[in-house]
Design a protein around this motif. Structure first.
Motif, short mmCIF file in Angstrom:
data_model
loop_
_atom_site.label_atom_id
_atom_site.label_comp_id
_atom_site.label_asym_id
_atom_site.label_seq_id
_atom_site.Cartn_x
_atom_site.Cartn_y
_atom_site.Cartn_z
N ALA A 101 -6.21 -7.24 8.44
CA ALA A 101 -4.95 -7.45 7.73
C ALA A 101 -4.09 -8.44 8.51
O ALA A 101 -4.06 -8.41 9.75
CB ALA A 101 -4.20 -6.13 7.55
N ARG A 138 -9.24 -11.95 0.05
CA ARG A 138 -9.32 -10.57 -0.43
C ARG A 138 -10.76 -10.14 -0.70
O ARG A 138 -11.10 -8.97 -0.60
CB ARG A 138 -8.47 -10.40 -1.69
N TYR A 169 -8.65 -0.76 9.63
CA TYR A 169 -8.72 -2.16 9.99
C TYR A 169 -9.42 -2.43 11.33
O TYR A 169 -10.16 -3.40 11.45
CB TYR A 169 -7.31 -2.75 10.06
N ARG A 201 -13.25 -6.73 7.54
CA ARG A 201 -12.02 -5.96 7.38
C ARG A 201 -10.92 -6.55 8.25
O ARG A 201 -11.20 -7.21 9.26
CB ARG A 201 -12.23 -4.49 7.74
N ASP A 209 -6.65 -7.94 4.00
CA ASP A 209 -5.35 -7.89 3.32
C ASP A 209 -4.40 -8.89 3.96
O ASP A 209 -4.38 -9.05 5.18
CB ASP A 209 -4.74 -6.49 3.41
N GLN A 230 -0.20 -10.15 3.63
CA GLN A 230 1.09 -9.96 2.99
C GLN A 230 2.18 -10.66 3.77
O GLN A 230 2.03 -10.94 4.97
CB GLN A 230 1.43 -8.48 2.84
N LEU A 279 0.68 -1.04 4.46
CA LEU A 279 -0.75 -1.42 4.48
C LEU A 279 -1.63 -0.26 4.09
O LEU A 279 -1.28 0.88 4.31
CB LEU A 279 -1.13 -1.92 5.88
N TYR A 288 -4.03 -14.49 0.74
CA TYR A 288 -4.39 -13.23 0.10
C TYR A 288 -5.52 -13.45 -0.91
O TYR A 288 -6.52 -12.71 -0.92
CB TYR A 288 -3.18 -12.61 -0.58
#
Length: 250
Positions: A190, A230, A52, A188, A235, A237, A250, A226
């Motif tokens: 999360a 995506r 990430y 990239r 990512d 969550q 992850l 998400y």
């Protein structure tokens, strides 16, 4: 009498009801398995820095889940931008992660109950400046409040509810919007939003109405983000309260 013979003697509705009951139990067991964190513990941890980016932003990092998340991310080699309202406690966790794990740490003082006010806008500006130019690959939206609670809605001054909404819902949204552009540019990243198991396990949460509603927002917000991001390598969550090692998912 054998099981097969017993079932043949039952009314079709009775057998159907038994099958539906078994399916319901299976679904509940599956959800509890994931909510409990057992599923996360069985997954192999990944190199978060390589996957990430070198930096993580953690809100509410001075105690509880937020502190545990900050320490775990530092242990995994990520530098940290720590965002919270108490300067002394921010300094303490900053020095702890740097001394213990040898990572870099920045602090941003931000009282999330002031978001959308002039002071909140100034804090948001400082946060944007802090992350500018950094390879921020992970955002943990942990900051939240559950008080007032165990109380009727009409018994608390409206400003207290507004403060809870600002912290649990509004600030989470603004911080996410501030960090996402860099992730999109790098392709990239999360986002981990800390929700609450009450939005999944219970049909209603009386005396915690506003809290439950804000956490329901977090869950729906996360699901929608998400799908939205995506395709951009990001990512998203939503983890429930007790998962202090959510990063292993992850």
């Amino acid at each position: 009498m054998g099981t097969d013979a017993f079932l043949r003697q039952q009314e079709p509705w009775f057998v159907s009801l038994g099958i539906l009951g078994a399916l319901y139990v299976a679904v509940v067991a599956y959800r509890l398995f994931h909510i409990s964190g057992l599923a996360l513990c069985l997954r192999q941890p990944k190199d978060l820095r390589r996957r990430y980016g070198a930096w993580a932003v953690v809100t509410g990092p001075t105690s509880g889940i937020g502190r545990s998340m900050a320490l775990e991310l530092a242990r995994r080699g990520l530098n940290l931008v720590l965002v919270g309202r108490d300067p002394a406690m921010l300094q303490d966790i900053s020095e702890t992660v740097s001394r213990t794990h040898g990572v870099l740490a920045k602090t941003v003082q931000f009282d999330f109950s002031l978001v959308s006010t002039p002071r909140g806008d100034e804090a948001m500006r400082r946060l944007r400046e802090a992350v500018a130019g950094l390879d921020v690959g992970l955002l943990v939206n942990n900051a939240g409040v559950a008080k007032p609670g165990v109380v009727y809605l009409h018994e608390v001054d409206a400003e207290a509810w507004v403060s809870m909404i600002r912290v649990n819902l509004w600030a989470l949204t603004e911080v996410t919007a501030a960090v996402l552009p860099g992730m999109v540019d790098r392709g990239r990243g999360a986002v981990v939003n800390i929700g609450s198991g009450c939005t999944v396990a219970l049909p209603s949460v009386p005396f915690y109405s506003i809290y439950a509603a804000t956490k329901r927002y977090v869950a729906q917000f996360s699901r929608s983000l998400y799908v939205e991001y995506r395709g951009k390598g990001i990512d998203v969550q939503c983890q429930r309260d007790q998962l202090t090692h959510a990063v292993s998912h992850l």
